[in-house]
Design an enzyme around this catalytic site. Structure first.
Site, PDB file in Angstrom:
ATOM      1  N   CYS A  13       0.822  -1.184   0.000  1.00 29.99           N
ATOM      2  CA  CYS A  13       0.000   0.000   0.000  1.00 29.99           C
ATOM      3  C   CYS A  13       0.863   1.243   0.000  1.00 29.99           C
ATOM      4  O   CYS A  13       2.023   1.196   0.384  1.00 29.99           O
ATOM      5  CB  CYS A  13      -0.844  -0.032   1.249  1.00 29.99           C
ATOM      6  N   CYS A  16       2.723   2.258   2.988  1.00 37.03           N
ATOM      7  CA  CYS A  16       3.959   1.525   3.259  1.00 37.03           C
ATOM      8  C   CYS A  16       5.151   2.399   2.884  1.00 37.03           C
ATOM      9  O   CYS A  16       6.162   2.420   3.575  1.00 37.03           O
ATOM     10  CB  CYS A  16       4.033   0.250   2.432  1.00 37.03           C
ATOM     11  N   ASP A 457      15.219  26.291 -31.984  1.00 39.50           N
ATOM     12  CA  ASP A 457      16.409  26.648 -32.703  1.00 39.50           C
ATOM     13  C   ASP A 457      16.034  26.591 -34.186  1.00 39.50           C
ATOM     14  O   ASP A 457      15.231  25.756 -34.570  1.00 39.50           O
ATOM     15  CB  ASP A 457      17.419  25.541 -32.383  1.00 39.50           C
ATOM     16  N   ASP A 652      19.393  21.444 -30.603  1.00 35.38           N
ATOM     17  CA  ASP A 652      20.104  20.220 -30.966  1.00 35.38           C
ATOM     18  C   ASP A 652      20.881  19.636 -29.787  1.00 35.38           C
ATOM     19  O   ASP A 652      21.432  18.564 -29.872  1.00 35.38           O
ATOM     20  CB  ASP A 652      21.018  20.447 -32.176  1.00 35.38           C
ATOM     21  N   ASP A 656      23.473  24.306 -27.568  1.00 37.85           N
ATOM     22  CA  ASP A 656      22.413  25.025 -26.870  1.00 37.85           C
ATOM     23  C   ASP A 656      22.300  24.600 -25.413  1.00 37.85           C
ATOM     24  O   ASP A 656      21.319  24.917 -24.752  1.00 37.85           O
ATOM     25  CB  ASP A 656      21.065  24.768 -27.550  1.00 37.85           C
TER      26      ASP A 656
HETATM   27  P1  ADP Z   1      22.218  29.132 -35.142  1.00 40.09           P
HETATM   28  O1  ADP Z   1      22.438  27.888 -34.396  1.00 40.09           O
HETATM   29  O2  ADP Z   1      20.919  29.803 -34.842  1.00 40.09           O
HETATM   30  O3  ADP Z   1      22.443  29.014 -36.609  1.00 40.09           O
HETATM   31  P2  ADP Z   1      24.874  30.082 -34.393  1.00 40.09           P
HETATM   32  O4  ADP Z   1      25.179  30.817 -33.146  1.00 40.09           O
HETATM   33  O5  ADP Z   1      25.337  28.690 -34.514  1.00 40.09           O
HETATM   34  O6  ADP Z   1      23.304  30.188 -34.617  1.00 40.09           O
HETATM   35  O7  ADP Z   1      25.457  30.905 -35.624  1.00 40.09           O
HETATM   36  C1  ADP Z   1      25.102  32.249 -35.827  1.00 40.09           C
HETATM   37  C2  ADP Z   1      25.643  32.825 -37.140  1.00 40.09           C
HETATM   38  O8  ADP Z   1      27.046  32.905 -37.086  1.00 40.09           O
HETATM   39  C3  ADP Z   1      25.344  31.967 -38.338  1.00 40.09           C
HETATM   40  O9  ADP Z   1      24.087  32.228 -38.884  1.00 40.09           O
HETATM   41  C4  ADP Z   1      26.441  32.367 -39.290  1.00 40.09           C
HETATM   42  O10 ADP Z   1      26.118  33.575 -39.943  1.00 40.09           O
HETATM   43  C5  ADP Z   1      27.606  32.629 -38.349  1.00 40.09           C
HETATM   44  N1  ADP Z   1      28.470  31.448 -38.238  1.00 40.09           N
HETATM   45  C6  ADP Z   1      28.602  30.633 -37.192  1.00 40.09           C
HETATM   46  N2  ADP Z   1      29.485  29.661 -37.437  1.00 40.09           N
HETATM   47  C7  ADP Z   1      29.909  29.842 -38.704  1.00 40.09           C
HETATM   48  C8  ADP Z   1      30.824  29.150 -39.557  1.00 40.09           C
HETATM   49  N3  ADP Z   1      31.468  28.074 -39.186  1.00 40.09           N
HETATM   50  N4  ADP Z   1      31.001  29.648 -40.799  1.00 40.09           N
HETATM   51  C9  ADP Z   1      30.353  30.737 -41.208  1.00 40.09           C
HETATM   52  N5  ADP Z   1      29.484  31.406 -40.442  1.00 40.09           N
HETATM   53  C10 ADP Z   1      29.258  30.984 -39.205  1.00 40.09           C
HETATM   54 MG    MG Z   2      23.112  26.320 -33.532  1.00 45.39          MG
END
Ligand code: ADP
Ligand code: MG
Length: 764
Positions: A13, A16, A457, A652, A656
């Site tokens: 129960c 318990c 996201d 993802d 994040d």
């Molecule tokens: P989200 O996950 O929303 O796309 P991020 O913070 O991962 O946001 O990235 C934000 C922005 O930074 C992207 O939209 C891009 O413009 C730029 N960015 C991030 N990483 C790269 C990369 N490896 N090469 C080119 N641009 C990038």
């Molecule tokens: Mg991202």
């Protein structure tokens, strides 16, 4: 401090659970304890230098319980080392034991039912005869019945009702009262009274009504309670079968290559790095990476994704999934308790055993219920004797008083109350697991139904997360292929989806990569590094403008949902490329469904404002927060929470993590089977936003089930106790027979478990 989960034997129960908790809390060295009646487990945190398993078990044994050590069920059930495998057998054993226990209960019930039917027959005849519907029971028969019933009642009380008598004994001896105490006390009182009456019939005749004895009450009440407990136990086993189904996914053997030969070995003998062969229609025994051959693999049992997934060299495969028609070899990377399946089983088990906040009230009540009921039962008896005697005479008042006493004790069991929450949680969590929705604990499942804003996201959640390079605008005097080489070399160091787009493009064009020095990530904006001695920056428009780079407006492309990536050096823009990601078709439906559930959807992204707006509009999202840094995502959640919203964040789960942790409910959307399931409150194994809607529905469904259960459990007691105590008797002449009390009590528990099981068959 050691954390241990024990299986508890002897719980009958909900009260318990609180008895065990109270007893063990007092033990020196015990820091925390949670006993769950639904799963019959105790989670104990204790100081190993002060106490241990044997000591703890000894403490509760006099009260009728045993703590059974449960070696880590996951490692166990998945089988890794010999030791763990032994524990695996232990886990099965506990289920077998449970089934054996149920079989024993069934035998008891089977022996009790004929006796109960006979009692009802005699009782019915006598009542009908009183109203002249049937002729009075012939004298000889009456004598026969009245010798047989005490014998039957003796069997019922001391054999079938033994657990309840023991409960009463423990109450006298240790002062711990549970539901068994109530039943034991009630039925024993009815029995003793009846024995005394038939033994001293002539002497008592002047004081009380010697014609009414209660052997039938003892017999019928115990039958009902035993039947109820049996049905409840049987249903409870069914609530937990999700785990069993998951365990059945585990292959027993693996076909490995040893010394150049194929040998079949038990799965727990597989070691890291071993090569395993999977034949058509074979089950994958451990997690690993495919090295040779290719095939389609059905992963639906893990991720809920119905279509088989193509697997070729380099792809990961996970234990429990089923190969279709091809055959392949893979290298074992995760074995035993490390496999995805093992971790899922562990997570589901833990979630099912965890306590939902909504249960707190029910726990509190069932903890104090039993003593209160004892008091009410005695008060009712006393009131009948003192007040009732003045109106009805002592003989009648005593008979009613006894009826009330027994009735209150029998009807007031808080069993249904204790089953209300855990059974629904077990079913809800199990149902989720079947759909690829993994819930970390009951509290998360409870919170999800209150969520009114979901932040998502953009990349990977609303869009596919697989962008492609769609255009190159060369602003420099370099050749296009040089620009690509520089970009791809830098991006090859990054894990961002944009990086994959650029690197893939370079691969297609067969552009060779160059060495990169001083590589750095510029969080939320892009990256930087030296190629051929020149320092470059690659990233968003914002980043480029901050560097002082100048270029024509990008609005035309961004407002079509394309994401600009700018290559810059020494404050000058050298090239602008555009990448585009596709919107997931299911996102449109999911957003609409979430709206229908009264939840608003906000898209968060580090991407360009126009790009984000375009994507949001194409799926019907209300609000967009674009060009944010990861910490801004966190602050946005905090702001919404401060404004009183209950916020879920779906991402993802990789970059994040802080936002997922800050949200009231963090939801990790896994792509495929490659996930860290322990990080988020809820993990959606098939990275499909429509699963998000299902998770919310599941939470609402489970909570509705719990609330219905709690309502009925409270309702039974609230109506039952006054009715049984005879409070309504002076007004409307109602007094509940203990026989009905027994029926109501049994019915309440069975109906609560049945209602929880209903969740299993509902569509989400
Ligand atoms: P989200 O996950 O929303 O796309 P991020 O913070 O991962 O946001 O990235 C934000 C922005 O930074 C992207 O939209 C891009 O413009 C730029 N960015 C991030 N990483 C790269 C990369 N490896 N090469 C080119 N641009 C990038
Ligand atoms: Mg991202």
């Amino acid at each position: 401090m050691a954390h241990h989960t024990y299986r508890v034997k002897g719980m009958h129960c909900a009260s318990c659970a609180s008895i065990i908790e109270k007893t063990l809390k007092k033990v020196d060295g015990v820091q925390d304890i949670q006993v769950n009646y639904g799963t019959e487990t105790a989670k104990v945190t204790f100081d190993e230098s002060k106490t241990g398993h044997n000591h703890l078990s000894q403490k509760v044994e006099p009260l009728g319980y045993t703590l059974v050590a449960l070696a880590q069920p996951t490692a166990a059930s998945m089988g890794m080392s010999e030791g763990e495998h032994a524990a695996h057998l232990g886990l099965n054993q506990s289920k077998d034991e449970k089934l054996a226990e149920i079989a024993a209960m069934k035998r008891m019930v089977a022996s009790a039912i004929p006796l109960a039917v006979f009692s009802v027959f005699v009782m019915g005849w006598e009542i009908l005869a009183q109203f002249n519907i049937l002729p009075t029971v012939p004298y000889v028969w009456k004598g026969f019945f009245h010798h047989l019933l005490p014998l039957m009642a003796t069997y019922m009380l001391f054999v079938v009702g033994k657990p309840y008598l023991l409960g009463f004994y423990r109450f006298l001896r240790y002062g711990a009262a549970n539901m068994d105490t109530l039943i034991g006390m009630g039925t024993l009182a009815a029995f003793i009274y009846s024995v005394v009456v038939i033994s001293f019939e002539d002497a008592l005749r002047t004081f009380i009504n010697v014609d009414s004895v209660y052997f039938d009450v003892t017999i019928i009440v115990i039958t009902f309670i035993a039947l109820g407990k049996y049905l409840e136990a049987q249903a409870k086993v069914k609530t937990g079968d999700a785990i069993e189904k998951l365990l059945n996914l585990q292959a027993k053997t693996a076909l490995v290559v040893r010394d150049g030969k194929e040998v079949e070995i038990p799965v727990e003998k597989v070691v890291h790095g071993e090569l395993i062969i999977v034949k058509p229609a074979g089950r994958i025994p451990v997690d690993g990476v495919l090295t040779e051959g290719s095939s389609y693999v059905d992963e639906s049992m893990i991720t809920g994704e119905p279509m088989p997934i193509k697997k070729s060299a380099g792809d990961t495969v996970v234990a429990g999934t089923i190969n279709t028609s091809g055959s392949f070899t893979f290298k074992a990377t995760k074995v035993g308790s490390e496999t995805m399946l093992a971790r899922i089983v562990k997570m589901v088990e833990e979630a099912q055993g965890s306590r939902a906040p909504i249960q707190a009230l029910a726990d509190k009540i069932s903890g104090i219920f039993v003593p209160i009921v004892l008091v009410i039962a005695f008060l009712a008896l006393g009131a009948w004797l003192v007040i009732g005697s003045q109106y009805l005479g002592f003989a009648q008042a005593f008979a009613f008083g006894l009826t009330s006493f027994v009735g209150v004790l029998v009807i007031a069991c808080p069993c249904a109350l204790g089953l209300a929450t855990p059974t629904a949680i077990i079913v809800g969590v199990g149902k989720g697991a079947k759909e690829g929705i993994l819930v970390k604990d009951a509290a998360t499942l409870e919170k999800l139904h209150k969520v009114n804003i979901i932040l998502v996201d953009k990349t990977g959640t609303i869009t596919r997360g697989k962008p492609e390079l769609v255009s190159i605008q060369n602003l420099s005097d370099k050749r296009d292929s040089d620009i690509i080489a520089i970009l791809a070399s830098l991006e090859s160091k990054s894990e961002h989806p944009i990086a994959h787009a650029v690197v893939n493009y370079a691969k297609e064009k067969s552009v060779a990569l160059l060495p990169v020095e001083q590589f750095e990530i510029i969080k939320g904006k892009g990256l930087g590094g030296k190629v051929g001695g020149v320092e470059y920056r690659v990233g968003s428009e914002k980043l480029a403008r901050e560097l002082g780079a100048e270029f024509a407006s990008l609005e035309k492309d961004t407002s079509e949902g394309k994401t600009p990536v700018i290559l810059a050096a020494s404050g000058k823009a050298l090239a602008v490329i555009m990448v585009a990601d596709q919107v997931k078709p299911e996102a449109v439906v999911a957003v609409r469904d979430l709206h229908a559930l009264g939840i608003s959807v906000v898209m968060l992204t580090g991407d360009d404002k126009n790009t984000a707006r375009f994507i949001a509009d194409s799926v019907g999202i209300d609000e967009v927060v674009a060009e944010v840094l990861p910490e801004d995502k966190l602050n946005k959640i905090k702001d919404l929470q401060a404004a009183g919203s209950v916020v879920a964040m779906a991402g993802d789960g990789v970059n994040d993590a802080p936002a997922l942790a800050q949200a009231d409910v963090g939801i990790a959307m896994a792509t495929g089977t490659d996930v860290a399931i322990e990080t988020a409150g809820i993990t959606l194994l098939h990275g499909d936003i429509s699963k998000l809607v299902m998770a919310v529905r599941l939470s609402k469904m489970t909570m509705r089930g719990i609330k219905q259960n709690l309502f009925w459990a409270f309702f039974y007691n609230i109506v039952g106790i006054p009715l049984a105590s005879g409070i309504f008797f002076p007004v409307v002449g109602w007094l509940l027979s203990p026989v009905f009390a027994g029926f109501a009590m049994a019915f309440s528990s069975v109906s609560v478990v049945g209602n929880s099981l209903r969740i299993k068959t509902k569509k989400i």
